[in-house]
Design a protein around this motif. Structure first.
Motif, PDB file in Angstrom:
ATOM      1  N   PRO A 165       0.831  -1.212   0.000  1.00 59.50           N
ATOM      2  CA  PRO A 165       0.000   0.000   0.000  1.00 59.50           C
ATOM      3  C   PRO A 165       0.865   1.261   0.000  1.00 59.50           C
ATOM      4  CG  PRO A 165      -0.763  -1.564   1.661  1.00 59.50           C
ATOM      5  CD  PRO A 165       0.560  -2.069   1.176  1.00 59.50           C
ATOM      6  N   TRP A 166       0.442   2.257  -0.769  1.00 61.16           N
ATOM      7  CA  TRP A 166       1.201   3.500  -0.870  1.00 61.16           C
ATOM      8  C   TRP A 166       0.266   4.687  -0.756  1.00 61.16           C
ATOM      9  CZ3 TRP A 166       5.837   5.356  -0.355  1.00 61.16           C
ATOM     10  CH2 TRP A 166       6.144   6.619  -0.843  1.00 61.16           C
ATOM     11  N   ARG A 167       0.628   5.632   0.126  1.00 63.14           N
ATOM     12  CA  ARG A 167      -0.156   6.855   0.270  1.00 63.14           C
ATOM     13  C   ARG A 167       0.595   8.042  -0.310  1.00 63.14           C
ATOM     14  NH1 ARG A 167      -1.253   6.861   6.568  1.00 63.14           N
ATOM     15  NH2 ARG A 167       0.951   6.245   6.455  1.00 63.14           N
ATOM     16  N   ARG A 168       1.723   8.355   0.268  1.00 61.02           N
ATOM     17  CA  ARG A 168       2.526   9.472  -0.199  1.00 61.02           C
ATOM     18  C   ARG A 168       3.926   9.351   0.393  1.00 61.02           C
ATOM     19  NH1 ARG A 168       1.055  15.051   2.675  1.00 61.02           N
ATOM     20  NH2 ARG A 168       3.143  15.434   1.861  1.00 61.02           N
ATOM     21  N   ARG A 169       4.853  10.116  -0.195  1.00 60.70           N
ATOM     22  CA  ARG A 169       6.225  10.097   0.305  1.00 60.70           C
ATOM     23  C   ARG A 169       6.327  10.955   1.555  1.00 60.70           C
ATOM     24  NH1 ARG A 169      10.510   8.371   2.232  1.00 60.70           N
ATOM     25  NH2 ARG A 169      12.544   9.121   1.522  1.00 60.70           N
ATOM     26  N   GLU A 170       6.867  10.364   2.632  1.00 59.90           N
ATOM     27  CA  GLU A 170       7.079  11.066   3.886  1.00 59.90           C
ATOM     28  C   GLU A 170       8.494  10.793   4.366  1.00 59.90           C
ATOM     29  OE1 GLU A 170       4.149   9.761   6.619  1.00 59.90           O
ATOM     30  OE2 GLU A 170       2.469  10.737   5.593  1.00 59.90           O
ATOM     31  N   TYR A 171       9.167  11.855   4.762  1.00 61.37           N
ATOM     32  CA  TYR A 171      10.526  11.718   5.276  1.00 61.37           C
ATOM     33  C   TYR A 171      10.628  12.502   6.570  1.00 61.37           C
ATOM     34  CZ  TYR A 171      15.577  12.353   5.744  1.00 61.37           C
ATOM     35  OH  TYR A 171      16.865  12.391   6.230  1.00 61.37           O
ATOM     36  N   HIS A 172      11.079  11.831   7.621  1.00 60.10           N
ATOM     37  CA  HIS A 172      11.186  12.450   8.943  1.00 60.10           C
ATOM     38  C   HIS A 172      12.654  12.483   9.343  1.00 60.10           C
ATOM     39  CE1 HIS A 172       6.794  12.032   9.469  1.00 60.10           C
ATOM     40  NE2 HIS A 172       6.961  10.867   8.861  1.00 60.10           N
TER      41      HIS A 172
END
Length: 325
Positions: A165-172
């Protein structure tokens, strides 16, 4: 008895080509030492012997200690050494060039210093990403838009292929665990790709900071090169790792990425692409000098042999062919 300090340094011609080496080796929580012309990695499980000349990039993770002699043999073999964070997801430092020629970095600096040629190299980079399109008429903003769409489409395509499943790119930044498994895998893959690209860039003697798409960062050119392969190497490997579940995602990403790098011949591609981008397709890109060659710049663009004394005045007893040291 031949000691380490008395061993001669291997010439570039004697060293393994960067494309013939293992892409990278990640080590953590061990002591790295030298045994003859090989490395040893010692941890609680014992000693592992590593042929130093076959390493493209050595990634040193937390808890690693490396001896002076180990760094010496790595330097002689032209291996890239990169200090990274836990699981290899942060870059701290690295260096050492395999080549002893300045031909590529001079070509890079010349192209970078002129706005027209800098844009020409950037368009050539986009041509590698969009071979069916002609970027020569595109503005930089249009190229950035095209790249953004390409990456988003790649995320959706890999999600469909792997069932992740993919929602959006997130980088923390500073919090690797905050992302979901596919985002963690993409972060781990990107950092490994940056380390590999940095090793190839420095091994070829190029400047990591003189970028043509990226700008203002000490590794701008590294980011330029790594981004060329994100949709066919980095992102697919990340989704393959994420498809295996959330456990141990960083190390599984490294293994998936290593497999994909080997099957796609990435190191050879990276070397050839950098040469083509900086020297042009019509140049003999294999003619990078393989011997130590130092010249002095004289008048009218003439180069003369370095390491010689050129005081030929009548009052001097020096001869032009006399070594200066």
């Amino acid at each position: 008895m031949n000691t380490v300090s008395r061993r001669r340094i291997s010439s570039p011609r004697e060293l393994a080509r960067i494309g013939d080496r293992f892409s990278f080796l990640y080590l953590e929580r061990c002591t790295i030492h030298r045994e003859d012309n090989a490395l040893t990695a010692t941890d609680a499980d014992g000693i592992m012997h590593i042929p130093s000349a076959t390493i493209g990039t050595l990634l040193l993770g937390p808890g690693t200690r490396v001896t002076h002699q180990a760094m010496s043999v790595l330097g002689e073999c032209g291996a890239g050494v990169v200090w990274v964070g836990e699981q290899g997801v942060r870059f701290y430092a690295g260096g050492r060039a395999l080549t002893r020629s300045s031909r590529l970095v001079e070509a890079q600096a010349t192209a970078w210093a002129n706005r027209r040629t800098r844009l020409a190299v950037a368009r050539a980079m986009y041509r590698l990403r969009f071979p069916e399109d002609d970027p020569s008429t595109r503005t930089r903003q249009e190229l950035l838009n095209m790249e953004g769409r390409r990456v988003k489409e790649c995320y959706r395509r890999e999600s469909t292929r792997t069932g992740v499943p993919w929602r959006r790119r997130e980088y923390h930044p500073g919090n690797f665990a905050a992302g979901d498994p596919p985002n963690q895998a993409i972060t781990a893959s990107a950092q490994c790709m940056y380390g590999i690209a940095h090793a190839v860039v420095t091994a070829l003697g190029c400047s990591p900071g003189l970028g043509f798409v990226h700008s203002g960062h000490e590794r701008s050119f590294v980011l330029d090169i790594a981004d060329l392969y994100k949709t066919d190497v980095g992102i697919p490997a990340a989704f393959d790792a994420a498809a295996g579940g959330p456990e141990d995602i960083a190390s599984r990403t490294r293994r998936a990425l290593r497999d994909r790098i080997n099957t796609t011949g990435l190191l050879d591609r990276c070397v050839e692409d950098i040469k083509a981008l900086l020297l042009g397709p019509q140049n003999d890109r294999e003619a990078i000098e393989m011997t130590d060659q130092v010249s002095l710049q004289s008048d009218n663009g003439v180069l003369v042999e370095g390491g010689r004394n050129y005081d030929n005045s009548e009052s001097s007893n020096h001869l032009a062919e006399e070594p200066i040291w």
